[in-house]
Design an enzyme around this catalytic site. Structure first.
Site, short mmCIF file in Angstrom:
data_model
loop_
_atom_site.label_atom_id
_atom_site.label_comp_id
_atom_site.label_asym_id
_atom_site.label_seq_id
_atom_site.Cartn_x
_atom_site.Cartn_y
_atom_site.Cartn_z
N ASN A 117 0.93 -1.20 -0.07
CA ASN A 117 -0.32 -0.06 -0.10
C ASN A 117 0.87 1.47 0.06
O ASN A 117 1.73 1.17 0.70
CB ASN A 117 -0.76 0.22 0.91
CG ASN A 117 -0.34 1.11 2.52
OD1 ASN A 117 -0.43 1.63 2.60
ND2 ASN A 117 -0.31 0.00 3.04
N PHE A 121 -1.98 8.34 4.11
CA PHE A 121 -2.36 8.73 5.69
C PHE A 121 -4.05 9.39 5.02
O PHE A 121 -4.86 10.56 4.80
CB PHE A 121 -2.11 9.77 6.23
CG PHE A 121 -0.89 8.89 6.97
CD1 PHE A 121 -0.85 7.81 7.51
CD2 PHE A 121 0.05 10.02 7.91
CE1 PHE A 121 0.41 7.00 7.56
CE2 PHE A 121 1.32 9.32 8.35
CZ PHE A 121 1.23 7.54 8.89
N SER A 182 5.37 5.66 8.84
CA SER A 182 4.76 5.43 7.35
C SER A 182 5.70 4.98 6.25
O SER A 182 6.59 5.76 6.71
CB SER A 182 3.18 5.41 7.58
OG SER A 182 2.66 6.58 6.35
N ASN A 184 4.75 6.19 3.41
CA ASN A 184 3.96 6.56 2.61
C ASN A 184 4.07 7.95 2.77
O ASN A 184 3.33 8.84 2.00
CB ASN A 184 2.71 6.08 2.08
CG ASN A 184 2.73 4.71 1.59
OD1 ASN A 184 3.89 4.24 1.01
ND2 ASN A 184 2.17 3.83 3.07
N THR A 185 4.85 8.87 4.19
CA THR A 185 4.59 9.96 3.90
C THR A 185 6.15 10.73 4.13
O THR A 185 7.29 9.62 5.09
CB THR A 185 4.18 10.19 5.72
OG1 THR A 185 2.40 10.19 5.70
CG2 THR A 185 3.99 12.25 5.60
N LYS A 222 4.93 3.38 17.57
CA LYS A 222 4.58 2.13 16.38
C LYS A 222 5.60 2.21 15.00
O LYS A 222 6.19 3.32 14.56
CB LYS A 222 3.90 2.22 15.59
CG LYS A 222 3.05 1.20 14.65
CD LYS A 222 2.16 0.93 14.12
CE LYS A 222 1.95 -0.03 12.70
NZ LYS A 222 0.27 0.14 12.01
N ASN A 251 5.76 -2.15 11.48
CA ASN A 251 4.19 -1.08 10.63
C ASN A 251 4.65 -2.38 9.28
O ASN A 251 5.30 -3.36 9.33
CB ASN A 251 5.00 -0.06 10.13
CG ASN A 251 3.76 1.00 9.83
OD1 ASN A 251 2.65 0.46 8.94
ND2 ASN A 251 3.23 2.02 10.29
C1 LIG Z 1 -3.65 -0.82 2.89
C2 LIG Z 1 -3.16 -0.32 4.52
C3 LIG Z 1 -3.17 1.10 4.87
C4 LIG Z 1 -2.40 0.82 6.10
N1 LIG Z 1 -2.21 2.15 7.26
C5 LIG Z 1 -1.86 2.72 8.61
C6 LIG Z 1 -1.74 3.22 8.56
O1 LIG Z 1 -3.18 4.45 8.18
N2 LIG Z 1 -1.67 3.68 10.20
C7 LIG Z 1 -0.67 2.40 10.68
O2 LIG Z 1 0.43 3.29 12.25
N3 LIG Z 1 -0.38 1.88 9.75
C8 LIG Z 1 -1.16 1.80 8.82
N4 LIG Z 1 -0.83 0.03 8.00
C9 LIG Z 1 0.41 -0.98 8.51
C10 LIG Z 1 -0.48 -1.67 9.64
O3 LIG Z 1 -1.38 -1.02 10.42
C11 LIG Z 1 0.06 -2.80 9.56
O4 LIG Z 1 1.32 -2.29 10.82
C12 LIG Z 1 0.93 -3.70 8.58
O5 LIG Z 1 0.23 -4.14 7.73
C13 LIG Z 1 1.82 -4.67 9.27
O6 LIG Z 1 0.42 -6.19 9.31
P1 LIG Z 1 -0.16 -7.48 8.79
O7 LIG Z 1 1.07 -7.70 8.19
O8 LIG Z 1 -0.59 -7.61 9.86
O9 LIG Z 1 -0.74 -6.28 7.71
C14 LIG Z 1 -1.71 -0.44 6.96
C15 LIG Z 1 -1.08 -1.57 6.02
C16 LIG Z 1 -2.64 -1.89 4.53
C17 LIG Z 1 -1.87 -2.73 3.76
#
Ligand SMILES: Cc1cc2nc3c(=O)[nH]c(=O)nc-3n(C[C@H](O)[C@H](O)[C@H](O)COP(=O)(O)O)c2cc1C
Length: 371
Positions: A117, A121, A182, A184-185, A222, A251
């Site tokens: 992704n 945000f 993240s 992406n910022t 985080k 993350n």
């Molecule tokens: C589409 C998408 C959007 C995400 N947006 C955020 C976010 O806004 N803030 C954040 O702290 N983590 C975000 N994450 C990260 C998840 O909270 C998590 O830390 C990461 O995906 C690893 O866990 P997973 O393997 O269970 O997905 C996002 C992940 C995905 C896939």
């Protein structure tokens, strides 16, 4: 099984973000009907005392939570709790509303059970989220809600931006997370450098003191899986020194090396990878943090959790709570129930009265952190 079929025949062929919006809306509509909500609650909400966890001064009906990013705008947390999540982390919320990155922003790597992704945000801003979270108090909801905050992309003064979010959101959060990880910022992950992080924590603490809350709100950070081991140790030491309540690891990763082979065509070179390929690194980071902090911090494990066995492994490695995003996407609406049931069974099989008894059971104590 039904969900897998539905996923393969239909959902996998529609833009991932669109599916997310449609299913979230559908679920919210379902849960808004009181008899249905009651029925789903009875069937799905964990009642097993073996799953109960006490952490951060809060009671969790299950250690399994929904990770940040799924309910970015705090618009559906009640519905996700009804599916069986023991807590929901909303956000990332930024002080100002912003659209996020343009174009396609979520890519499925189905064979790898992963997502990429590059959301950036997108959210309606702290004031909108505040209003939604405030309604929760009027509804006397029992759902544990963590609030994850990040930096508005256009903000020049990051600390002032976080402070503004804290001011609006801390009174409505069961716990607060500073997202500095993240990918992406632009520049956000630089805030993981120890002196910048210490300055951010100090600024947030000031805002919390100004908010004059009746109870202190637990504060967590985080972090990214791409930090070096030395940086992880430095952050763990800082967390202890600054008396943070916990760390969330991890993350998404920017390391394309976690993907087997050359990767799928059309997958962007930027953006964070989540799901199965992240599992080994997220687990290694957790083990390192636990060894360094020796049970003195609440660790929330996230990254590649796909099953009860994965969640159990994280708990035994030192996590008090576990979160997932991608595992839920591929597992479907009954996935939290499966994980909850599996966790309770694993606890019993190992002679633990509760899953909490197993926290850190596998982990050796590490070296003491530097003073
Ligand atoms: C589409 C998408 C959007 C995400 N947006 C955020 C976010 O806004 N803030 C954040 O702290 N983590 C975000 N994450 C990260 C998840 O909270 C998590 O830390 C990461 O995906 C690893 O866990 P997973 O393997 O269970 O997905 C996002 C992940 C995905 C896939």
């Amino acid at each position: 099984m039904i969900y897998r079929l539905l996923y393969a025949l239909l959902l996998a062929h529609i833009d991932a973000e669109r599916v997310h919006r449609l299913t979230a809306r559908g679920l919210r509509a379902l849960v808004a009907v009181a008899p249905l909500r009651r029925l789903l609650r009875r069937l799905l909400v964990p009642q097993d005392p073996a799953l109960h966890v006490r952490a951060l001064g809060l009671d969790f009906p299950s250690p399994l939570g929904l990770a940040a990013g799924f309910d970015k705008d705090a618009s559906g947390f009640e519905a996700y709790a009804v599916l069986g999540f023991g807590f929901v982390e909303v956000g990332t919320i930024t002080a100002q509303a912003q659209p996020g990155n343009a174009g396609t922003r979520i890519f499925r790597l189905t064979r790898e059970r992963a997502l990429v992704n590059r959301m950036g945000f997108p959210n309606a801003g702290a004031e909108m989220a505040r209003a939604r979270l405030a309604r929760r108090e009027h509804a006397a909801s029992g759902t544990v809600v963590g609030v994850n905050i990040g930096k508005t992309r256009a903000a020049e003064d990051a600390e002032a931006d976080y402070r503004e979010s804290v001011r609006r959101l801390a009174p409505h959060a069961d716990y607060l997370v500073l997202n500095v990880s993240s990918p992406n910022t632009p520049g956000l992950r630089d805030m993981q450098a120890v002196d910048r992080l210490a300055a951010l924590v100090a600024a947030v603490r000031e805002a919390l003191a100004d908010a004059d809350l009746p109870e202190p709100v637990p504060l967590l950070v985080k972090i990214a899986p791409d930090l070096s081991d030395e940086d992880l140790d430095a952050i763990a030491d800082l967390a202890l020194r600054e008396r943070l309540d916990g760390l969330i690891a991890t993350n998404t990763t920017i390391d394309r090396g976690v993907l087997p082979g050359p990767g799928a065509p059309g997958v962007p070179t930027e953006g964070g990878i989540s799901g199965a390929p992240l599992k080994p690194r997220a687990l290694a980071v957790l083990r390192r943090l636990h060894a360094r902090t020796g049970g003195r911090l609440t660790l929330i494990a996230v990254g590649g959790v796909e099953s009860a066995e994965d969640a159990w492994e994280r708990i035994r490695a030192g996590a008090t709570l576990v979160q997932a995003y991608t595992g839920f996407v591929y597992g479907g609406p009954l996935w939290p129930r499966r994980v909850n049931r599996g966790l309770a069974r694993l606890a019993r099989e190992t002679g633990c009265a509760t899953v909490q008894e197993a926290v850190g059971a596998e982990a050796p104590r590490g070296p003491s952190p530097a003073a």
